[in-house]
Design an enzyme around this catalytic site. Structure first.
Site, PDB file in Angstrom:
ATOM      1  N   CYS A 134       5.102   2.489   6.479  1.00 52.38           N
ATOM      2  CA  CYS A 134       4.994   2.266   4.853  1.00 52.38           C
ATOM      3  C   CYS A 134       4.664   3.700   4.158  1.00 52.38           C
ATOM      4  CB  CYS A 134       3.619   1.377   4.946  1.00 52.38           C
ATOM      5  SG  CYS A 134       3.202   1.195   3.139  1.00 52.38           S
ATOM      6  N   CYS A 137       2.009   3.744   1.356  1.00 48.26           N
ATOM      7  CA  CYS A 137       0.694   4.053   2.143  1.00 48.26           C
ATOM      8  C   CYS A 137       0.515   5.331   2.340  1.00 48.26           C
ATOM      9  CB  CYS A 137       0.494   3.173   3.325  1.00 48.26           C
ATOM     10  SG  CYS A 137       1.027   1.626   3.299  1.00 48.26           S
ATOM     11  N   ASP A 138       1.606   5.942   2.942  1.00 51.01           N
ATOM     12  CA  ASP A 138       1.199   7.056   3.795  1.00 51.01           C
ATOM     13  C   ASP A 138       2.050   8.420   3.266  1.00 51.01           C
ATOM     14  OD1 ASP A 138      -0.416   5.847   5.566  1.00 51.01           O
ATOM     15  OD2 ASP A 138       1.225   5.174   6.879  1.00 51.01           O
TER      16      ASP A 138
END
Ligand code: NDP
Length: 328
Positions: A134, A137-138
């Protein structure tokens, strides 16, 4: 054991636990069938920095632990098991797990989606330590780093473009030389000077498990069979998601990719709702899952209230008739 419930929630990711918090605070004593990957996808991420309310970030597993405690505090009951079958043709709906039969007036489906992974041992060992599924997200953790994105679909293109805001270079590795992604997305990626391409190439290994973080990637050209090790700081796997909807095939409507089709959070069966990634191929964020989980719990409550009211009304019209009968 047979359990009778007003609200049953399948899944314990952020959609399921938010639904549980709302249903529990409405005194509906919900039951959560947690599933065997309790806590959902956030349990395989590390820092979560985009969930509002945590200015310093929070670890994914910890966030889920906190949500679980919050749901427990208001009287949610949990079963740590997978649902094995559901019967939605009449109410109460029936959910079967390996050791329980649950009869429920409403059902909230939050079974989520699973990121498809390459299936390499090194990939699972380094997940959250340089390997991610993701970018939203990261991506932030890869400022000025060299990263690789695996895949040739829209997600791979979109995540690569997103990652160029942080990374020093982004290389798309795709097993073919033509793309499943839409033309416009490929063009957009092609025109980005930070994006490089490794086509007809597959990932053989992510290095270096012995160090506990990503230092490189071993790739093989499927045409020349040449194998090489390349330095890398991060690997984003973007080869699709699989919604967890096998249980509902033939009972609820699914789209071509297998996601539940909903109107808001309503499925085609009154009293059955779906929230989170199981019905969302687009946003797929913990916060959007939580939002739809809340909506589903509200819908379930309104549904129960309407039914209780309808029952009361039919009883109150029946009583005078019964009384009239006795009078004769
Ligand atoms: P897709 O299924 O479209 O693409 C998956 C990609 O991963 C394909 O290129 C596929 O290769 C590759 N792949 C699959 N398995 C492997 C494997 N084991 N090893 C190596 N490569 C593999 O998934 P997406 O997540 O990209 O997209 C899902 C849906 O969401 C699509 O409908 C897409 O259009 C949509 N979407 C739309 C966006 C937008 O419009 N902005 C953004 C993101 C997604 P191959 O092609 O060879 O099969």
């Amino acid at each position: 054991m047979t359990i009778r419930k007003k609200v049953t929630i399948l899944g314990s990711g952020s959609a399921g636990l938010t639904a549980a918090i709302y249903a529990a605070r409405a005194d509906l004593e919900p039951l959560v069938v947690q599933g065997l990957q309790a806590g959902g996808q956030l349990t395989i991420t590390s820092d979560v920095e985009n969930f509002p309310g945590f200015p310093n970030g929070i670890q994914g597993p910890q966030l889920m632990e906190e949500m679980l405690k919050q749901a427990e505090r208001f009287g949610t009951q949990f079963i740590y098991d997978n649902a094995e079958s559901v019967e939605l043709s009449q109410r109460p709906f029936v959910v079967r797990t390996s050791s329980n039969e649950i009869l429920t007036d409403t059902l909230i489906i939050c079974t989520g989606a699973s990121a498809q992974l390459l299936g390499l041992d090194s990939e699972s060992k380094l997940m959250g330590h340089g390997v991610s599924a993701c970018a939203t997200c990261d991506g932030f953790f890869f400022k000025d780093k060299a990263v690789y994105v695996v895949g040739g679909g829209d997600t791979a293109m979109e995540e690569s473009i997103f990652l160029t805001s942080f990374a020093s270079s982004v290389t798309i590795i795709h097993r073919r030389d033509s793309f499943r992604a839409s033309k416009i997305m490929v063009e957009r990626a092609r025109s980005n000077p930070k994006i490089h391409w490794l086509l007809n190439t597959v990932v053989e290994e992510i290095l270096d498990v012995s160090q506990g973080s990503v230092s490189g990637i071993r790739v093989r050209n499927v045409r020349t069979r040449e194998v090489q090790d390349l330095p890398a700081d991060g690997v984003f796997v973007a080869i699709g998601h699989q919604p967890n909807t096998e249980l509902f095939v033939g009972q609820l409507d699914l789209d071509e990719a297998g996601y539940l089709i909903t109107d808001g959070v309503k499925t085609k069966i009154a009293g059955v709702y779906a929230a989170g990634d199981v019905q969302d191929p687009l946003y797929r964020q913990a916060i959007t899952a939580a939002g739809t989980g809340c909506m589903a719990a509200q819908e379930a409550r309104w549904f129960l209230l309407a039914h209780e009211e309808a029952e009361r009304e039919s009883n109150s019209t029946q009583i005078p008739q019964a009384a009239a009968k006795h009078a004769h």
